[in-house]
Design an enzyme around this catalytic site. Structure first.
Site, PDB file in Angstrom:
ATOM      1  N   ARG A  45      47.528  89.478  -5.024  1.00  0.00           N
ATOM      2  CA  ARG A  45      46.854  88.346  -5.555  1.00  0.00           C
ATOM      3  C   ARG A  45      45.350  88.537  -5.651  1.00  0.00           C
ATOM      4  O   ARG A  45      44.642  87.784  -6.292  1.00  0.00           O
ATOM      5  CB  ARG A  45      47.131  87.148  -4.626  1.00  0.00           C
ATOM      6  CG  ARG A  45      48.536  86.604  -4.789  1.00  0.00           C
ATOM      7  CD  ARG A  45      48.866  85.582  -3.705  1.00  0.00           C
ATOM      8  NE  ARG A  45      49.580  86.248  -2.620  1.00  0.00           N
ATOM      9  CZ  ARG A  45      49.995  85.585  -1.536  1.00  0.00           C
ATOM     10  NH1 ARG A  45      49.725  84.311  -1.369  1.00  0.00           N
ATOM     11  NH2 ARG A  45      50.670  86.209  -0.591  1.00  0.00           N
ATOM     12  N   GLY A  46      44.859  89.572  -4.975  1.00  0.00           N
ATOM     13  CA  GLY A  46      43.415  89.714  -4.782  1.00  0.00           C
ATOM     14  C   GLY A  46      42.569  89.851  -6.031  1.00  0.00           C
ATOM     15  O   GLY A  46      41.368  89.605  -5.997  1.00  0.00           O
ATOM     16  N   GLU A 101      42.155  95.974  -9.915  1.00  0.00           N
ATOM     17  CA  GLU A 101      42.433  95.801  -8.483  1.00  0.00           C
ATOM     18  C   GLU A 101      41.192  95.258  -7.789  1.00  0.00           C
ATOM     19  O   GLU A 101      40.067  95.470  -8.243  1.00  0.00           O
ATOM     20  CB  GLU A 101      42.878  97.159  -7.910  1.00  0.00           C
ATOM     21  CG  GLU A 101      43.022  97.252  -6.412  1.00  0.00           C
ATOM     22  CD  GLU A 101      44.107  96.379  -5.795  1.00  0.00           C
ATOM     23  OE1 GLU A 101      44.186  95.189  -6.151  1.00  0.00           O
ATOM     24  OE2 GLU A 101      44.841  96.887  -4.930  1.00  0.00           O
ATOM     25  N   ASP A 102      41.403  94.560  -6.689  1.00  0.00           N
ATOM     26  CA  ASP A 102      40.266  94.047  -5.923  1.00  0.00           C
ATOM     27  C   ASP A 102      39.569  95.163  -5.135  1.00  0.00           C
ATOM     28  O   ASP A 102      38.376  95.389  -5.289  1.00  0.00           O
ATOM     29  CB  ASP A 102      40.687  92.886  -5.007  1.00  0.00           C
ATOM     30  CG  ASP A 102      41.854  93.217  -4.078  1.00  0.00           C
ATOM     31  OD1 ASP A 102      42.417  94.338  -4.154  1.00  0.00           O
ATOM     32  OD2 ASP A 102      42.221  92.345  -3.273  1.00  0.00           O
ATOM     33  N   ASP A 105      41.320 100.950  -0.851  1.00  0.00           N
ATOM     34  CA  ASP A 105      41.060 101.188   0.565  1.00  0.00           C
ATOM     35  C   ASP A 105      41.655 102.557   0.916  1.00  0.00           C
ATOM     36  O   ASP A 105      41.033 103.576   0.656  1.00  0.00           O
ATOM     37  CB  ASP A 105      41.699 100.023   1.328  1.00  0.00           C
ATOM     38  CG  ASP A 105      41.392 100.013   2.807  1.00  0.00           C
ATOM     39  OD1 ASP A 105      40.251 100.299   3.184  1.00  0.00           O
ATOM     40  OD2 ASP A 105      42.310  99.708   3.603  1.00  0.00           O
ATOM     41  N   LYS A 133      36.325 101.546  -0.878  1.00  0.00           N
ATOM     42  CA  LYS A 133      35.924 102.007   0.463  1.00  0.00           C
ATOM     43  C   LYS A 133      36.324 103.471   0.578  1.00  0.00           C
ATOM     44  O   LYS A 133      37.368 103.795   1.137  1.00  0.00           O
ATOM     45  CB  LYS A 133      36.662 101.214   1.545  1.00  0.00           C
ATOM     46  CG  LYS A 133      36.378  99.735   1.606  1.00  0.00           C
ATOM     47  CD  LYS A 133      37.049  99.178   2.863  1.00  0.00           C
ATOM     48  CE  LYS A 133      37.331  97.719   2.769  1.00  0.00           C
ATOM     49  NZ  LYS A 133      38.163  97.244   3.889  1.00  0.00           N
ATOM     50  N   PHE A 154      35.620  94.896   6.777  1.00  0.00           N
ATOM     51  CA  PHE A 154      36.666  94.031   6.235  1.00  0.00           C
ATOM     52  C   PHE A 154      35.996  92.893   5.473  1.00  0.00           C
ATOM     53  O   PHE A 154      35.185  92.158   6.025  1.00  0.00           O
ATOM     54  CB  PHE A 154      37.572  93.483   7.338  1.00  0.00           C
ATOM     55  CG  PHE A 154      38.880  92.981   6.778  1.00  0.00           C
ATOM     56  CD1 PHE A 154      39.935  93.855   6.559  1.00  0.00           C
ATOM     57  CD2 PHE A 154      39.039  91.647   6.417  1.00  0.00           C
ATOM     58  CE1 PHE A 154      41.128  93.410   6.005  1.00  0.00           C
ATOM     59  CE2 PHE A 154      40.227  91.197   5.863  1.00  0.00           C
ATOM     60  CZ  PHE A 154      41.271  92.079   5.656  1.00  0.00           C
ATOM     61  N   ASP A 161      41.275  87.942   0.429  1.00  0.00           N
ATOM     62  CA  ASP A 161      41.565  87.078   1.574  1.00  0.00           C
ATOM     63  C   ASP A 161      41.520  87.805   2.910  1.00  0.00           C
ATOM     64  O   ASP A 161      41.609  89.023   2.990  1.00  0.00           O
ATOM     65  CB  ASP A 161      42.973  86.500   1.440  1.00  0.00           C
ATOM     66  CG  ASP A 161      44.049  87.552   1.752  1.00  0.00           C
ATOM     67  OD1 ASP A 161      44.024  88.621   1.107  1.00  0.00           O
ATOM     68  OD2 ASP A 161      44.869  87.329   2.668  1.00  0.00           O
ATOM     69  N   ARG A 167      39.729  83.220  -0.181  1.00  0.00           N
ATOM     70  CA  ARG A 167      39.796  83.769  -1.538  1.00  0.00           C
ATOM     71  C   ARG A 167      38.851  83.021  -2.483  1.00  0.00           C
ATOM     72  O   ARG A 167      38.414  83.565  -3.489  1.00  0.00           O
ATOM     73  CB  ARG A 167      41.221  83.634  -2.106  1.00  0.00           C
ATOM     74  CG  ARG A 167      42.251  84.529  -1.457  1.00  0.00           C
ATOM     75  CD  ARG A 167      43.519  84.518  -2.296  1.00  0.00           C
ATOM     76  NE  ARG A 167      44.677  85.043  -1.580  1.00  0.00           N
ATOM     77  CZ  ARG A 167      45.018  86.322  -1.522  1.00  0.00           C
ATOM     78  NH1 ARG A 167      44.279  87.236  -2.121  1.00  0.00           N
ATOM     79  NH2 ARG A 167      46.097  86.693  -0.861  1.00  0.00           N
TER      80      ARG A 167
HETATM   81  P1  IMP Z   1      45.192 100.392  -0.070  1.00  0.00           P
HETATM   82  O1  IMP Z   1      46.611 100.567  -0.484  1.00  0.00           O
HETATM   83  O2  IMP Z   1      44.967 100.766   1.358  1.00  0.00           O
HETATM   84  O3  IMP Z   1      44.196 101.023  -0.992  1.00  0.00           O
HETATM   85  O4  IMP Z   1      44.971  98.862  -0.005  1.00  0.00           O
HETATM   86  C1  IMP Z   1      44.494  98.111  -0.985  1.00  0.00           C
HETATM   87  C2  IMP Z   1      44.748  96.673  -0.639  1.00  0.00           C
HETATM   88  O5  IMP Z   1      44.477  96.384   0.728  1.00  0.00           O
HETATM   89  C3  IMP Z   1      43.800  95.806  -1.413  1.00  0.00           C
HETATM   90  O6  IMP Z   1      44.353  95.457  -2.633  1.00  0.00           O
HETATM   91  C4  IMP Z   1      43.641  94.614  -0.522  1.00  0.00           C
HETATM   92  O7  IMP Z   1      44.674  93.692  -0.788  1.00  0.00           O
HETATM   93  C5  IMP Z   1      43.838  95.150   0.855  1.00  0.00           C
HETATM   94  N1  IMP Z   1      42.534  95.330   1.516  1.00  0.00           N
HETATM   95  C6  IMP Z   1      41.887  96.486   1.734  1.00  0.00           C
HETATM   96  N2  IMP Z   1      40.698  96.283   2.311  1.00  0.00           N
HETATM   97  C7  IMP Z   1      40.583  94.943   2.451  1.00  0.00           C
HETATM   98  C8  IMP Z   1      39.543  94.095   2.957  1.00  0.00           C
HETATM   99  O8  IMP Z   1      38.468  94.528   3.402  1.00  0.00           O
HETATM  100  N3  IMP Z   1      39.784  92.762   2.904  1.00  0.00           N
HETATM  101  C9  IMP Z   1      40.952  92.238   2.427  1.00  0.00           C
HETATM  102  N4  IMP Z   1      41.927  92.985   1.916  1.00  0.00           N
HETATM  103  C10 IMP Z   1      41.758  94.329   1.941  1.00  0.00           C
HETATM  104 MG    MG Z   2      45.447  93.766  -2.987  1.00  0.00          MG
END
Ligand code: IMP
Ligand code: MG
Length: 180
Positions: A45-46, A101-102, A105, A133, A154, A161, A167
């Site tokens: 949803r981000g 994408e938001d 990570d 990140k 974070f 969220d 959000r």
């Molecule tokens: P990844 O698969 O580890 O790259 O994760 C990506 C997802 O993790 C993002 O779409 C977010 O939903 C969540 N996420 C990663 N870092 C944060 C953060 O700092 N705050 C909130 N959600 C996060």
């Molecule tokens: Mg996400």
């Protein structure tokens, strides 16, 4: 949700986000100058706030679709397993696609989603993430466009969220835990 009390410190203002989206849209319009109708795919949803601002600033013919992948739960750590909870409504074969994408990570979510979508043979597929990140990366993934590279904090707001809260903040803030 964690019961630990926290405060949110502003990290990126609404104005700074808007200015960066203008810049990004100039590049995106150039990349898709020959595209008849771009399919903009938001990861739920981000990305919902980012995609809303992005498509309005893009000002070109777009179709908007959403896909939902899970990897996070409500904890502050990513798991490796990515599942598709809600798939696209439309077909993307031979279409030009922009995945929105938001945050990138660990990279697991976007690398999984982009390989899934590429297996459907779009004509062109590009990715954009508002935040990145890089220090947290576990798989080799690089978005084609990134709004802001940030340290390992974070963050919440602008669609993002913490345990389904915050959000609706208009800016990006970082979560700081405080003693009671
Ligand atoms: P990844 O698969 O580890 O790259 O994760 C990506 C997802 O993790 C993002 O779409 C977010 O939903 C969540 N996420 C990663 N870092 C944060 C953060 O700092 N705050 C909130 N959600 C996060
Ligand atoms: Mg996400």
């Amino acid at each position: 949700m964690s019961e630990r009390p926290y405060v949110i410190d502003q990290m990126i203002s609404a104005k700074t986000i808007a200015a960066r989206i203008e810049e990004l849209c100039t590049e995106i319009r150039r990349e898709f100058a020959d595209t008849e109708k771009l399919v903009v795919v938001g990861l739920l949803r981000g990305s919902f706030v980012f995609i809303a601002d992005l498509v309005r600033e893009l000002d070109m013919p777009v179709e908007v679709d959403f896909i939902e992948a899970s990897s996070y739960g409500s904890a502050m750590v990513s798991s490796r397993e990515v599942r598709i909870l809600k798939d696209l409504r439309g077909a993307i074969e031979s279409r030009d696609v922009l995945v929105v994408e938001d945050i990138v990570d660990t990279g697991h979510t976007l690398s999984h989603v982009t390989s899934l979508l590429k297996s459907r043979h779009p004509a062109k597929l590009k990715t954009i993430a508002l935040l990145d990140k890089p220090s947290r990366r576990e798989v080799d993934f690089k978005a084609d466009w990134v709004g802001f590279s940030i340290p390992d904090e974070f963050v919440v707001g602008y669609g993002i969220d913490y345990a389904q809260r915050n959000r609706n903040l208009p800016y990006i803030g970082k979560v700081r835990f405080v003693e009671e």
